[in-house]
Design a protein around this motif. Structure first.
Motif, mmCIF file in Angstrom:
data_model
loop_
_atom_site.group_PDB
_atom_site.id
_atom_site.type_symbol
_atom_site.label_atom_id
_atom_site.label_comp_id
_atom_site.label_asym_id
_atom_site.label_seq_id
_atom_site.Cartn_x
_atom_site.Cartn_y
_atom_site.Cartn_z
ATOM 1 N N HIS A 161 -39.554 6.726 -26.819
ATOM 2 C CA HIS A 161 -38.731 6.042 -27.810
ATOM 3 C C HIS A 161 -39.282 6.260 -29.214
ATOM 4 O O HIS A 161 -40.443 6.606 -29.400
ATOM 5 C CB HIS A 161 -38.663 4.534 -27.510
ATOM 6 N N GLU A 212 -26.357 -6.011 -26.906
ATOM 7 C CA GLU A 212 -25.732 -4.862 -27.553
ATOM 8 C C GLU A 212 -25.380 -5.127 -29.008
ATOM 9 O O GLU A 212 -25.245 -4.208 -29.798
ATOM 10 C CB GLU A 212 -24.500 -4.427 -26.769
ATOM 11 N N ARG A 253 -24.072 -1.623 -32.600
ATOM 12 C CA ARG A 253 -25.039 -0.541 -32.610
ATOM 13 C C ARG A 253 -24.728 0.460 -31.504
ATOM 14 O O ARG A 253 -24.218 0.096 -30.448
ATOM 15 C CB ARG A 253 -26.455 -1.097 -32.387
ATOM 16 N N GLN A 254 -25.047 1.695 -31.764
ATOM 17 C CA GLN A 254 -24.912 2.714 -30.739
ATOM 18 C C GLN A 254 -26.146 2.681 -29.845
ATOM 19 O O GLN A 254 -27.267 2.502 -30.329
ATOM 20 C CB GLN A 254 -24.785 4.108 -31.374
ATOM 21 N N PRO A 255 -25.976 2.854 -28.533
ATOM 22 C CA PRO A 255 -27.138 2.891 -27.652
ATOM 23 C C PRO A 255 -27.982 4.114 -27.936
ATOM 24 O O PRO A 255 -27.508 5.114 -28.464
ATOM 25 C CB PRO A 255 -26.530 2.949 -26.247
ATOM 26 N N ASN A 305 -30.162 6.947 -22.507
ATOM 27 C CA ASN A 305 -29.182 6.387 -23.433
ATOM 28 C C ASN A 305 -29.212 4.861 -23.446
ATOM 29 O O ASN A 305 -28.226 4.208 -23.799
ATOM 30 C CB ASN A 305 -27.764 6.874 -23.091
ATOM 31 N N TRP A 306 -30.356 4.257 -23.075
ATOM 32 C CA TRP A 306 -30.501 2.808 -23.151
ATOM 33 C C TRP A 306 -30.746 2.400 -24.597
ATOM 34 O O TRP A 306 -31.452 3.096 -25.334
ATOM 35 C CB TRP A 306 -31.699 2.350 -22.328
ATOM 36 N N HIS A 307 -30.214 1.245 -24.992
ATOM 37 C CA HIS A 307 -30.629 0.690 -26.271
ATOM 38 C C HIS A 307 -32.017 0.071 -26.091
ATOM 39 O O HIS A 307 -32.457 -0.205 -24.964
ATOM 40 C CB HIS A 307 -29.609 -0.313 -26.814
#
Length: 399
Positions: free
Chosen positions: A118, A145, A153-155, A160-162
């Protein structure tokens, strides 16, 4: 002296220890808990080509299995919990004290590994997510989310996890959070002390007792095993820890020489009273059964191939042009033999179980009696999955 097992004897023992030789009578909620305890765990998977893995695994052992009993044991009784073995699984809650060692080991390695996946700032989400769950109660990933005062917000991040989803999974894998239930198939997270009954949550075992339990309980459920197979059963300890346990436990064990499906002898280990214990095990029923691709009988693919001569792989992640059989192909067990595999899918809108193709193993005939038995088993499985009839596509029935 070594205990000598024929291939047929080894298959019979393993099938019994994997609870595939149990009587088929009506199963209560308590009976279901006993079954899962005897198995050790039941793998959870989201794919529902016909039925989700955990339901199918339990149905294969007793067709009277009821999904609502599993939900009650998980979400009302606190008798089971979800966590990780070799993969996500449902585990008896009385084993929770042993899982504290998994949590400690994960904390030692997981934060650094996930941090590398990350962008900077991952740590800032970890405490924030735990505090929200503590303050607000059970939450799902989708509850994070859109934080108060933020736009949508976009993940991002791994898979592709936030970042909050990653933090939830981190806290679950390291023991601060537990799965309180599911909506659809989405996890609902809560503080572990609010999910696991206090009698299990408070339990403590030493590192030595943990390793001894992991090895002893694995060998009990496998019947006979190498040290590598013992380590792999729960996925809680290292192969080296299992090897050292075998060396230290020589006075409790007996060498086993079993014949593989290829006729070759293979060395293994069992408990010293194995000969008497094995004699008391029932033979598997002769009937034909469709197994889940995630059935514990086949989870260790190499062991399954050695015992049954059955080379089985799940091809979900194999590109379609490279698949040998299909996306999600089900193994077929008849008596003590793996006799083939079948490609099928439940079409719930049409109410049909659509069979695409059947492959039988070399030397297994597509006799009328065998195909009638397959029809009957598919009808049972179809009813369990909520469809009304079996359809062999293009009129094909495997003859």
């Amino acid at each position: 002296m070594s205990l000598v097992l024929s291939n047929a004897g080894a298959r019979r023992i393993f099938l019994a220890r994997q609870q595939l030789s149990r009587p088929r009578g009506a199963m209560s909620r308590a009976g279901l808990l006993e079954l899962i305890d005897d198995l050790g765990f039941v793998q959870v998977d989201s794919i529902a080509t016909v039925e989700r893995a955990h339901h199918h695994i339990l149905f294969a052992r007793n067709p009277s299995y009821k999904r609502e009993h599993l939900t009650a044991l998980l979400e009302k009784d606190g008798a089971l919990f979800e966590h990780w073995t070799h993969d996500a699984a449902i585990v008896p809650a009385n084993l929770f004290p042993y899982w504290k060692h998994r949590f400690a080991r994960a904390r030692a390695t997981l934060a650094e590994r996930w941090r590398s996946w990350h962008e900077n700032g991952f740590e800032s989400y970890v405490d924030h997510v735990l505090e929200r769950v503590r303050r607000e109660g059970p939450l799902m990933a989708r509850d994070f989310e859109q934080e108060p005062g933020e736009g949508k917000r976009q993940p991002g991040g791994w898979w592709n996890w936030h970042p909050e989803k990653t933090a939830l999974e981190y806290h679950w894998r390291t023991g601060a959070l537990a799965i309180a239930g599911r909506e659809g198939f989405q996890k609902v997270y809560d503080l572990t002390e609010r999910v696991i009954p206090s009698r299990h949550f408070a339990g403590e075992v030493s590192e030595e007792a943990f390793v001894d339990w992991a090895c002893t309980s694995a060998l009990e459920r496998l019947g006979f095993a190498t040290s590598g197979e013992i380590a792999a059963f729960w996925g809680l300890i290292t192969p080296e820890e299992a090897r050292r346990w075998v060396e230290a436990a020589r006075d409790r064990l007996v060498p086993v020489l079993l014949t593989g499906a290829d006729g070759r002898p293979r060395a293994s280990h069992a408990f010293a009273d194995a000969a008497t214990a094995f004699d008391a095990l029932p033979a598997p029923p002769a009937r034909l059964r469709v197994l889940s691709p995630f059935d514990p009988l086949l989870r260790d693919r190499n062991r399954a191939e050695r015992l049954f001569g059955f080379n089985y792989r799940i091809e979900v992640f194999v590109p379609a042009p490279k698949r040998v059989y299909g996306y999600y192909v089900f193994p077929l067990l008849e008596g003590d033999r793996m006799i083939g595999r079948i490609d099928m899918k439940a079409d719930r809108k049409a109410g049909t179980l659509d069979v695409r193709r059947l492959w039988l193993e070399p030397g297994v005939r597509a006799s009328g009696g065998r195909l009638d038995a397959l029809d009957a088993e598919l009808a049972r499985l179809g009813r369990f999955a909520g469809v009304e009839r079996t359809v062999y596509l293009d009129g094909w029935r495997g003859e």
